[in-house]
Design a protein around this motif. Structure first.
Motif, PDB file in Angstrom:
ATOM      1  N   ILE A 172       0.816  -1.219   0.000  1.00 35.45           N
ATOM      2  CA  ILE A 172       0.000   0.000   0.000  1.00 35.45           C
ATOM      3  C   ILE A 172       0.851   1.271   0.000  1.00 35.45           C
ATOM      4  O   ILE A 172       0.612   2.186  -0.806  1.00 35.45           O
ATOM      5  CB  ILE A 172      -1.010  -0.018   1.162  1.00 35.45           C
ATOM      6  CG1 ILE A 172      -2.089  -1.076   0.896  1.00 35.45           C
ATOM      7  CG2 ILE A 172      -1.660   1.345   1.339  1.00 35.45           C
ATOM      8  CD1 ILE A 172      -3.093  -1.246   2.018  1.00 35.45           C
ATOM      9  N   PRO A 173       1.876   1.376   0.861  1.00 35.05           N
ATOM     10  CA  PRO A 173       2.700   2.594   0.806  1.00 35.05           C
ATOM     11  C   PRO A 173       3.429   2.763  -0.529  1.00 35.05           C
ATOM     12  O   PRO A 173       3.666   3.888  -0.983  1.00 35.05           O
ATOM     13  CB  PRO A 173       3.703   2.405   1.954  1.00 35.05           C
ATOM     14  CG  PRO A 173       3.052   1.422   2.866  1.00 35.05           C
ATOM     15  CD  PRO A 173       2.279   0.501   1.982  1.00 35.05           C
ATOM     16  N   ALA A 174       3.771   1.635  -1.158  1.00 35.38           N
ATOM     17  CA  ALA A 174       4.557   1.707  -2.395  1.00 35.38           C
ATOM     18  C   ALA A 174       3.694   1.853  -3.640  1.00 35.38           C
ATOM     19  O   ALA A 174       4.050   2.589  -4.570  1.00 35.38           O
ATOM     20  CB  ALA A 174       5.436   0.462  -2.512  1.00 35.38           C
ATOM     21  N   SER A 179      -3.326  -1.981  -5.542  1.00 40.36           N
ATOM     22  CA  SER A 179      -2.389  -3.072  -5.801  1.00 40.36           C
ATOM     23  C   SER A 179      -2.733  -4.310  -4.969  1.00 40.36           C
ATOM     24  O   SER A 179      -2.656  -5.443  -5.465  1.00 40.36           O
ATOM     25  CB  SER A 179      -0.956  -2.623  -5.511  1.00 40.36           C
ATOM     26  OG  SER A 179      -0.800  -2.278  -4.137  1.00 40.36           O
ATOM     27  N   VAL A 180      -3.108  -4.103  -3.718  1.00 43.86           N
ATOM     28  CA  VAL A 180      -3.440  -5.232  -2.850  1.00 43.86           C
ATOM     29  C   VAL A 180      -4.706  -5.925  -3.338  1.00 43.86           C
ATOM     30  O   VAL A 180      -4.801  -7.157  -3.364  1.00 43.86           O
ATOM     31  CB  VAL A 180      -3.621  -4.763  -1.392  1.00 43.86           C
ATOM     32  CG1 VAL A 180      -3.942  -5.944  -0.488  1.00 43.86           C
ATOM     33  CG2 VAL A 180      -2.373  -4.050  -0.903  1.00 43.86           C
ATOM     34  N   VAL A 181      -5.696  -5.132  -3.746  1.00 43.75           N
ATOM     35  CA  VAL A 181      -6.942  -5.709  -4.246  1.00 43.75           C
ATOM     36  C   VAL A 181      -6.693  -6.479  -5.544  1.00 43.75           C
ATOM     37  O   VAL A 181      -7.263  -7.552  -5.772  1.00 43.75           O
ATOM     38  CB  VAL A 181      -8.004  -4.616  -4.448  1.00 43.75           C
ATOM     39  CG1 VAL A 181      -9.314  -5.217  -4.942  1.00 43.75           C
ATOM     40  CG2 VAL A 181      -8.237  -3.848  -3.152  1.00 43.75           C
ATOM     41  N   LEU A 182      -5.833  -5.937  -6.402  1.00 47.98           N
ATOM     42  CA  LEU A 182      -5.502  -6.639  -7.643  1.00 47.98           C
ATOM     43  C   LEU A 182      -4.859  -7.992  -7.360  1.00 47.98           C
ATOM     44  O   LEU A 182      -5.171  -8.992  -8.029  1.00 47.98           O
ATOM     45  CB  LEU A 182      -4.568  -5.788  -8.507  1.00 47.98           C
ATOM     46  CG  LEU A 182      -5.224  -4.737  -9.392  1.00 47.98           C
ATOM     47  CD1 LEU A 182      -4.169  -3.874 -10.068  1.00 47.98           C
ATOM     48  CD2 LEU A 182      -6.134  -5.388 -10.436  1.00 47.98           C
ATOM     49  N   VAL A 183      -3.967  -8.040  -6.379  1.00 51.43           N
ATOM     50  CA  VAL A 183      -3.373  -9.321  -5.994  1.00 51.43           C
ATOM     51  C   VAL A 183      -4.467 -10.289  -5.551  1.00 51.43           C
ATOM     52  O   VAL A 183      -4.458 -11.473  -5.909  1.00 51.43           O
ATOM     53  CB  VAL A 183      -2.328  -9.119  -4.873  1.00 51.43           C
ATOM     54  CG1 VAL A 183      -1.899 -10.468  -4.286  1.00 51.43           C
ATOM     55  CG2 VAL A 183      -1.117  -8.383  -5.401  1.00 51.43           C
TER      56      VAL A 183
END
Length: 218
Positions: A172-174, A179-183
């Protein structure tokens, strides 16, 4: 005759040590339930940044969390009759694909309303996957070890949720919350062809539907 044969299959599973194929079924079940754990928890991981980025309150996120839980309940209720009619393997494949599609859609949400809709449909897939996974794992496990094997498979939920938390803390910071949801959407998408190749159909369902003897033996 079919009843006698079904009893023979159950006796064969109960009397023999667990083979590699049965262990594979348990491992696949673990992966499905780990996916459930990750995707059920994903809103909790991204909630702080959502509130910051969109300027929304915690109360506004309440319906998003509730939508996923309602979807879980709907999926669990619908999954049983569908699995009885169409087979557990097919329902599992569809439900995991359902999770993938709607979780990826969640990553592209632009409003709370969209989040509620997408999380509801993802929840249906999550709710349908878990009970069918538990049933398949239990069916392929010997009776003397069934409780342990099913418990091991369901530890995947905790592993998925915990692993998602560690991943979110880094991503999340990066890269942002998307991005987390896509993973969470890509992982079940990758899992679909794996399940298609190696997850078996319920032997009980094959007997009920009069599947060819050769297919049941395989």
């Amino acid at each position: 005759m079919q009843r006698d044969n079904a009893l023979d299959v159950g006796r064969m599973i109960d009397e023999r040590p667990m083979g590699n194929y049965q262990k594979l079924v348990v491992f696949l079940g673990f992966l499905i339930i780990a996916m459930d754990g990750f995707d059920v928890s994903v809103i909790s991981f991204i909630a702080p940044q959502l509130r910051s980025s969109w300027g929304i309150t915690a109360q506004m996120l309440g319906p998003v969390i509730s939508a996923a839980l309602i979807g879980l309940a709907v999926g669990a209720v619908v999954a049983g009759p569908m699995a009885d009619r169409f087979g557990r393997r097919g329902v599992l494949l569809i439900s995991v694909a359902f999770v993938a599609v709607w979780t990826i859609a969640t990553a592209f949400s632009t409003s709370v309303t969209e989040l509620v809709i997408y999380r509801f449909f993802a929840g249906i897939g999550l709710g349908a996957a878990m009970p069918n996974t538990g049933t398949l794992v239990a069916e392929f496990a010997p009776k003397r070890r069934r409780a342990l094997v099913v418990t091991l498979a369901f530890t995947g939920f905790s592993f998925g949720a915990a692993g998602g938390g560690f991943l979110a803390a880094w991503m999340i910071p990066a890269f942002g919350w998307q991005s987390v949801v896509l993973v969470g959407g890509v992982l079940p998408l990758i899992l679909v062809p794996v399940l298609w190749l190696w997850m078996p159909e319920s032997v009980g369902h094959m007997f009920v539907k009069g599947a060819p003897r050769e297919r049941i033996a395989k």
